[in-house]
Motif scaffolding. Sequence first.
Motif, mmCIF file in Angstrom:
data_model
loop_
_atom_site.group_PDB
_atom_site.id
_atom_site.type_symbol
_atom_site.label_atom_id
_atom_site.label_comp_id
_atom_site.label_asym_id
_atom_site.label_seq_id
_atom_site.Cartn_x
_atom_site.Cartn_y
_atom_site.Cartn_z
ATOM 1 N N THR A 11 19.661 26.271 33.336
ATOM 2 C CA THR A 11 20.262 26.913 32.260
ATOM 3 C C THR A 11 21.538 26.403 31.925
ATOM 4 O O THR A 11 22.083 26.702 30.921
ATOM 5 C CB THR A 11 20.411 28.577 32.633
ATOM 6 O OG1 THR A 11 21.720 28.409 33.811
ATOM 7 C CG2 THR A 11 19.352 29.289 33.304
ATOM 8 N N ARG A 12 21.969 25.454 32.393
ATOM 9 C CA ARG A 12 22.954 24.575 32.175
ATOM 10 C C ARG A 12 23.128 23.947 30.611
ATOM 11 O O ARG A 12 21.810 23.498 30.189
ATOM 12 C CB ARG A 12 23.249 23.305 32.910
ATOM 13 C CG ARG A 12 23.593 23.574 34.405
ATOM 14 C CD ARG A 12 23.645 22.418 35.219
ATOM 15 N NE ARG A 12 24.875 21.244 34.655
ATOM 16 C CZ ARG A 12 25.987 21.253 34.938
ATOM 17 N NH1 ARG A 12 26.462 22.148 36.003
ATOM 18 N NH2 ARG A 12 26.906 20.452 34.532
ATOM 19 N N GLU A 13 24.132 24.234 29.773
ATOM 20 C CA GLU A 13 23.955 23.776 28.280
ATOM 21 C C GLU A 13 23.974 22.459 28.244
ATOM 22 O O GLU A 13 23.462 21.809 27.277
ATOM 23 C CB GLU A 13 25.349 24.305 27.592
ATOM 24 C CG GLU A 13 25.454 26.068 27.706
ATOM 25 C CD GLU A 13 26.559 26.343 27.042
ATOM 26 O OE1 GLU A 13 27.341 25.713 26.522
ATOM 27 O OE2 GLU A 13 26.614 27.801 26.768
ATOM 28 N N ASP A 14 24.588 21.615 29.242
ATOM 29 C CA ASP A 14 24.463 20.229 29.206
ATOM 30 C C ASP A 14 23.269 19.440 29.549
ATOM 31 O O ASP A 14 23.029 18.397 29.370
ATOM 32 C CB ASP A 14 25.790 19.400 29.894
ATOM 33 C CG ASP A 14 25.454 19.582 31.396
ATOM 34 O OD1 ASP A 14 24.515 20.475 31.818
ATOM 35 O OD2 ASP A 14 26.523 19.262 32.228
ATOM 36 N N ARG A 15 22.291 20.409 30.092
ATOM 37 C CA ARG A 15 20.742 19.959 30.385
ATOM 38 C C ARG A 15 20.936 18.953 31.685
ATOM 39 O O ARG A 15 19.920 18.211 31.834
ATOM 40 C CB ARG A 15 20.093 19.668 29.327
ATOM 41 C CG ARG A 15 20.220 20.219 28.077
ATOM 42 C CD ARG A 15 19.970 21.684 28.180
ATOM 43 N NE ARG A 15 18.516 22.079 28.739
ATOM 44 C CZ ARG A 15 18.175 23.178 29.641
ATOM 45 N NH1 ARG A 15 19.017 24.264 29.766
ATOM 46 N NH2 ARG A 15 17.013 23.375 29.908
ATOM 47 N N ALA A 16 22.128 18.737 32.245
ATOM 48 C CA ALA A 16 21.905 17.960 33.304
ATOM 49 C C ALA A 16 21.181 18.540 34.510
ATOM 50 O O ALA A 16 21.083 19.812 34.636
ATOM 51 C CB ALA A 16 23.485 17.840 33.970
ATOM 52 N N LEU A 17 20.688 17.538 35.618
ATOM 53 C CA LEU A 17 19.912 17.836 36.418
ATOM 54 C C LEU A 17 20.887 18.191 37.858
ATOM 55 O O LEU A 17 21.035 17.265 38.626
ATOM 56 C CB LEU A 17 18.848 16.908 36.698
ATOM 57 C CG LEU A 17 17.752 16.728 35.670
ATOM 58 C CD1 LEU A 17 16.783 15.583 36.171
ATOM 59 C CD2 LEU A 17 17.075 17.925 35.346
ATOM 60 N N ILE A 36 14.758 19.273 27.432
ATOM 61 C CA ILE A 36 14.692 18.320 28.137
ATOM 62 C C ILE A 36 13.129 17.669 28.688
ATOM 63 O O ILE A 36 13.124 16.648 29.538
ATOM 64 C CB ILE A 36 15.712 18.105 29.172
ATOM 65 C CG1 ILE A 36 15.506 19.055 30.404
ATOM 66 C CG2 ILE A 36 16.922 18.255 28.608
ATOM 67 C CD1 ILE A 36 16.114 18.645 31.562
ATOM 68 N N THR A 37 12.237 18.613 28.427
ATOM 69 C CA THR A 37 10.925 18.272 28.926
ATOM 70 C C THR A 37 10.052 18.186 27.656
ATOM 71 O O THR A 37 10.240 18.468 26.688
ATOM 72 C CB THR A 37 10.212 19.413 29.694
ATOM 73 O OG1 THR A 37 10.476 20.811 29.217
ATOM 74 C CG2 THR A 37 11.070 19.721 31.155
#
Length: 276
Positions: free
Chosen positions: A168-174, A245-246
């Motif tokens: 759910t992170r807005e920055d889409r970081a893993l 991101i997928t």
Amino acid sequence: MSQSLRLNLAQWDERAPAHAASDGYGIQRFVDDPGHLSDVVRFDRPRLGDIAGLHAVHLQCHIGTDTLSLHRLGARVTGLDFSPASLAEARDLARRTGAEIEYVQSEVYAALEVLEPGAFDLVYTGVGALCWLPDIRRWAAVVAGLLRPGGRLFIREGHPMMWSIDETREDRALVVTFPYFEQAEPLVWTDDTTYVDTTAKFEHNTTHTWNHGLGEIVTALLGEGLELTMLQEHDSCPWDPMPGITVGDEHGEYRLAERPERLPFTYTLQARKRPN
């Protein structure tokens, strides 16, 4: 009934009709095409091999699309689930497709009380099942108890590394945010949506889940006398776990759009119960 079981049961009972009505599960495709298989079973068909004639049990079968797919590959299948609403949909699908499948209502840990111990050639568990169970060792004991000597466990499941990432992170970081290893206390979630497209509105929105490390799963099975015969990690899964991101492929699998080798999304595990 524990609070966790009560909350999770209410959630599944409420969502089962919406799942059965959704395009995601494709119930009508099963009705229209006698050869149609679920995306999950089709993905693993080369690993499943020939299961014709095997006595199989599908644990946590939900609305029965994977169960029916195993039946269509020639297995004699029993489906088990704790949700009566899910089983109602599964039985209706079997009726509409003319499939002779037995469905039994029970939580997984009580399976040996409602099914014959040592009666099954194959125990099958599909994607998104183990996270609802608090104790992987108890699950492994049930699997071993259901299998005949020489029988086999087959499971494709979400990878515990994926479950530990905050999608759910807005920055889409893993970023690893949630426990990788099994914890006594559950993760508590509140979400008024579900994983298929639907206009249905839901009231039962709090659930409890647990992660289980890959080593914990393997060790639990080894401790119950099973021999590991396959452990294959995949960079894809049959739903979109991290929208944004997928990217999806033509087989209904999703993986990271950039450098998918960074994160396993699912795994396939097979294990055999040692002959007496």
